[in-house]
Design a protein around this motif. Structure first.
Motif, PDB file in Angstrom:
ATOM      1  N   GLY A 336      92.750  55.541 103.448  1.00 25.81           N
ATOM      2  CA  GLY A 336      93.964  55.268 104.201  1.00 25.81           C
ATOM      3  C   GLY A 336      93.957  53.923 104.895  1.00 25.81           C
ATOM      4  O   GLY A 336      94.620  53.742 105.919  1.00 25.81           O
ATOM      5  N   GLY A 337      93.213  52.971 104.347  1.00 25.04           N
ATOM      6  CA  GLY A 337      93.158  51.637 104.943  1.00 25.04           C
ATOM      7  C   GLY A 337      92.055  51.446 105.969  1.00 25.04           C
ATOM      8  O   GLY A 337      91.876  50.346 106.498  1.00 25.04           O
ATOM      9  N   VAL A 338      91.267  52.490 106.242  1.00 28.61           N
ATOM     10  CA  VAL A 338      90.180  52.382 107.214  1.00 28.61           C
ATOM     11  C   VAL A 338      88.966  51.737 106.555  1.00 28.61           C
ATOM     12  O   VAL A 338      88.615  52.055 105.414  1.00 28.61           O
ATOM     13  CB  VAL A 338      89.801  53.770 107.773  1.00 28.61           C
ATOM     14  N   VAL A 339      88.330  50.831 107.264  1.00 27.17           N
ATOM     15  CA  VAL A 339      87.141  50.136 106.782  1.00 27.17           C
ATOM     16  C   VAL A 339      85.989  50.407 107.748  1.00 27.17           C
ATOM     17  O   VAL A 339      86.174  50.377 108.968  1.00 27.17           O
ATOM     18  CB  VAL A 339      87.392  48.620 106.684  1.00 27.17           C
ATOM     19  N   SER A 361      87.493  49.758 111.419  1.00 23.63           N
ATOM     20  CA  SER A 361      88.705  48.969 111.676  1.00 23.63           C
ATOM     21  C   SER A 361      89.799  49.488 110.752  1.00 23.63           C
ATOM     22  O   SER A 361      89.540  50.278 109.838  1.00 23.63           O
ATOM     23  CB  SER A 361      88.459  47.474 111.451  1.00 23.63           C
ATOM     24  N   GLY A 362      91.015  49.031 110.994  1.00 22.73           N
ATOM     25  CA  GLY A 362      92.131  49.494 110.179  1.00 22.73           C
ATOM     26  C   GLY A 362      92.623  50.877 110.548  1.00 22.73           C
ATOM     27  O   GLY A 362      93.256  51.550 109.735  1.00 22.73           O
ATOM     28  N   VAL A 380      79.045  51.710 103.108  1.00 15.99           N
ATOM     29  CA  VAL A 380      77.674  51.471 102.654  1.00 15.99           C
ATOM     30  C   VAL A 380      77.678  51.027 101.198  1.00 15.99           C
ATOM     31  O   VAL A 380      76.931  50.111 100.806  1.00 15.99           O
ATOM     32  CB  VAL A 380      76.816  52.732 102.856  1.00 15.99           C
ATOM     33  N   ALA A 381      78.531  51.638 100.378  1.00 19.04           N
ATOM     34  CA  ALA A 381      78.626  51.227  98.969  1.00 19.04           C
ATOM     35  C   ALA A 381      79.065  49.770  98.862  1.00 19.04           C
ATOM     36  O   ALA A 381      78.573  49.026  98.003  1.00 19.04           O
ATOM     37  CB  ALA A 381      79.590  52.131  98.222  1.00 19.04           C
ATOM     38  N   CYS A 382      79.986  49.329  99.731  1.00 21.00           N
ATOM     39  CA  CYS A 382      80.424  47.924  99.712  1.00 21.00           C
ATOM     40  C   CYS A 382      79.282  46.988 100.095  1.00 21.00           C
ATOM     41  O   CYS A 382      79.133  45.905  99.514  1.00 21.00           O
ATOM     42  CB  CYS A 382      81.612  47.736 100.656  1.00 21.00           C
ATOM     43  N   VAL A 468      89.450  47.694  98.019  1.00 23.53           N
ATOM     44  CA  VAL A 468      88.620  48.187  99.112  1.00 23.53           C
ATOM     45  C   VAL A 468      87.518  47.192  99.423  1.00 23.53           C
ATOM     46  O   VAL A 468      87.247  46.870 100.593  1.00 23.53           O
ATOM     47  CB  VAL A 468      88.038  49.570  98.763  1.00 23.53           C
ATOM     48  N   ARG A 469      86.870  46.678  98.397  1.00 24.03           N
ATOM     49  CA  ARG A 469      85.814  45.689  98.609  1.00 24.03           C
ATOM     50  C   ARG A 469      86.341  44.444  99.295  1.00 24.03           C
ATOM     51  O   ARG A 469      85.713  43.888 100.197  1.00 24.03           O
ATOM     52  CB  ARG A 469      85.164  45.302  97.270  1.00 24.03           C
ATOM     53  N   GLU A 470      87.499  43.975  98.867  1.00 26.32           N
ATOM     54  CA  GLU A 470      88.067  42.770  99.474  1.00 26.32           C
ATOM     55  C   GLU A 470      88.433  43.012 100.929  1.00 26.32           C
ATOM     56  O   GLU A 470      88.197  42.162 101.796  1.00 26.32           O
ATOM     57  CB  GLU A 470      89.281  42.321  98.671  1.00 26.32           C
ATOM     58  N   ARG A 471      89.007  44.178 101.224  1.00 30.82           N
ATOM     59  CA  ARG A 471      89.362  44.496 102.602  1.00 30.82           C
ATOM     60  C   ARG A 471      88.100  44.624 103.451  1.00 30.82           C
ATOM     61  O   ARG A 471      88.062  44.196 104.611  1.00 30.82           O
ATOM     62  CB  ARG A 471      90.174  45.793 102.626  1.00 30.82           C
ATOM     63  N   TRP A 472      87.048  45.224 102.880  1.00 30.35           N
ATOM     64  CA  TRP A 472      85.776  45.359 103.596  1.00 30.35           C
ATOM     65  C   TRP A 472      85.207  43.975 103.943  1.00 30.35           C
ATOM     66  O   TRP A 472      84.715  43.764 105.043  1.00 30.35           O
ATOM     67  CB  TRP A 472      84.800  46.139 102.714  1.00 30.35           C
ATOM     68  N   GLY A 473      85.318  43.053 103.005  1.00 32.73           N
ATOM     69  CA  GLY A 473      84.787  41.714 103.252  1.00 32.73           C
ATOM     70  C   GLY A 473      85.536  40.961 104.331  1.00 32.73           C
ATOM     71  O   GLY A 473      84.971  40.062 104.977  1.00 32.73           O
ATOM     72  N   ARG A 474      86.788  41.318 104.557  1.00 37.31           N
ATOM     73  CA  ARG A 474      87.580  40.641 105.599  1.00 37.31           C
ATOM     74  C   ARG A 474      87.482  41.310 106.953  1.00 37.31           C
ATOM     75  O   ARG A 474      87.953  40.771 107.953  1.00 37.31           O
ATOM     76  CB  ARG A 474      89.065  40.614 105.182  1.00 37.31           C
TER      77      ARG A 474
END
Length: 477
Positions: A336-339, A361-362, A380-382, A468-474
């Motif tokens: 749901g957009g949570v990181v 966040s998110g 953790v996977a990211c 998801v990976r891109e959002r995690w990186g930001r």
């Protein structure tokens, strides 16, 4: 069922079946396993011990506490062996750390452990090394490695260093207590290369790094093959040859049988491992280059926060493992957009830095507890995916998964989706202890292959997790 006796193939009297032992000296506990000639774990014991934290950022332990844990485990194991004769014992140990010992191998002070950060200021000595000497160490700088810790001891406890005959790695300090009369000042390549005192391409102790530590090179142990017998110990299971042993991560790699491609070991921390790499200078590396348990090398991107971060999330959210993993069914991919960034204690390598911190966040008013849990699993996977990127391409082979954190089918699917790679779980019971048993068997002229349970290949489900990976990186960290 395998019994305690095996028939003599020549038709003579039945002889007691033999086993070899492997002991894995972890940070907070020891695991002792007995493997039979077929590579099956026929007996296993665990024993816990404390990590002493007398000041913020310090982590140490008494070698005598490690030895008591081993003795107790051996007594308990002896009752499980059912007449089996023990051929040899090998030790796996937590990497890095520093133990000052006297000429008899008796520890002069508590062992300083890899999570200890007291030597952070001493790393400037390594940063000031000439470029070629620094590059020959081929590893990121971390305060919990033996060299910086030894430098701290030389600066703050010079009287202790003056009394010492050697500085040992944790498993070597325990082994020294087992074989009195043998030279205690012995280690193996897999531990030596993880000290920031080893010239990686030169395959020797680095004189410039030893000088940076401010100690006499005579303190450093001799480097021997991990399967070499150093002496015989009188143990509750009999008189047993003891081999040099090795570091826990490469021994787990040995037990899993991974020789190419990439292996991800998911436990309290996570290690992204690439065996078969060349040993060459690296001026400012973001991944580690360590010797394996034989005669090769492996690269490693390490995460301190993996299973430990999941355990923290479970505690905060009030979830047992089944409910935590079950969030994958109750929350959609992307949570749901949570990181979630898992770096509760910071990191030491290229994935994140020592001052990075964890958190969600998110969040929105619609965020559920299942979203928070799924975000932690994905986070953790990211982080593992970033470690894989740091190691570079490997031909897109199936990624081997090991460790207790990767046993769950849902976790395997998340890893496949986030990595964008097929994954396959290989279960080796007590992997580091099993790897130590392999070395023990070799020391007495036997070959041993630990039994492995190989799961199905899990394919990624399309590119949906790339966002998801891109959002995690930001996300802030």
């Amino acid at each position: 069922m395998i019994g305690p006796w095996r028939s003599d193939p020549a038709g003579g009297d039945r002889q007691p079946m033999t086993v070899v032992l492997g002991a894995d000296l972890g940070t907070s506990g020891l695991k002792l396993a007995a493997l039979d000639p077929d590579g099956a774990v026929v007996a296993e014991v665990e024993a816990a011990y404390p990590v002493d934290r007398p000041r913020p950022g310090w982590a140490q332990a008494e070698v005598s506490g490690w030895r008591r844990a081993l003795d107790g485990a051996l007594v308990e194991l002896a009752g499980q062996l059912g007449g089996r004769r023990v051929r040899a014992l090998g030790l796996a140990g937590q990497m890095h750390g520093a133990v000052l010992v006297d000429a008899d191998g008796t520890a002069l002070a508590p062992a300083l452990l890899w999570p200890d950060r007291r030597a952070a200021g001493e790393l400037d000595r390594w940063r000031q090394l000439p470029a070629a000497d620094r590059a020959a160490l081929a590893n990121p700088l971390a305060p919990g490695m033996t060299g910086p810790m030894l430098a701290w001891l030389a600066r703050h406890r010079p009287e202790l260093v003056a009394q010492a005959a050697a500085v040992l790695l944790p498993k070597d300090a325990v082994r020294a207590t087992l074989v009195p009369g043998a030279d205690p000042a012995v280690t193996d390549r897999s531990d030596a290369t993880a000290t920031l005192l080893w010239d990686v391409p030169g395959e020797r102790w680095s004189a410039p790094a030893v000088a940076a530590a401010g100690v006499d090179a005579a303190l450093l142990p001799a480097v021997r093959p991990g399967h070499e017998v150093v002496g015989t110990a009188r143990l509750p299971v009999g008189e047993v040859p003891v081999v040099v042993g090795g570091a826990d991560t490469p021994l787990a790699l040995l037990a899993a049988g991974t020789r190419a491609g990439t292996q991800v070991n998911l436990g309290s921390g996570a290690q992204v491992l690439r065996p078969g790499v060349p040993a060459r200078p690296a001026p400012d590396p973001v991944v580690h280059c360590f010797a394996d348990a034989e005669d090769g090398w492996y690269a490693m991107a390490a995460l301190q926060n993996a299973g430990t971060a999941w355990a923290w999330v479970q505690s905060v959210l009030g979830l047992d493992w089944a409910a935590f993993a079950g969030s994958l069914d109750a929350s959609p991919p992307g949570a749901g957009g949570v990181v979630f960034r898992p770096f509760l204690t910071g990191e030491r390598g290229g994935v994140a830095g020592p001052t990075d911190r964890g958190g969600w966040s998110g969040l929105s008013a619609d965020t559920t507890r299942a979203d928070l849990a799924r975000a932690a699993l994905e986070g953790v996977a990211c982080a593992v995916a970033v470690g894989l990127d740091l190691l570079g391409p490997d031909g897109d082979e199936v990624v081997v998964l090991t460790g207790g954190g990767a046993r769950d089918d849902g976790v395997q699917q998340v890893l496949a989706d986030v990595l964008g790679r097929a994954v396959q779980h290989v279960q080796v019971r007590s992997a580091s202890a099993a790897g130590a048993a392999v070395l023990a068997a070799r020391g007495v002229g036997e070959q041993l292959t630990p039994q492995r349970v190989v799961g199905p290949v899990v394919e990624p489900r399309g590119p949906a997790m790339q966002e998801v990976r891109e959002r995690w990186g930001r996300a802030p960290g």
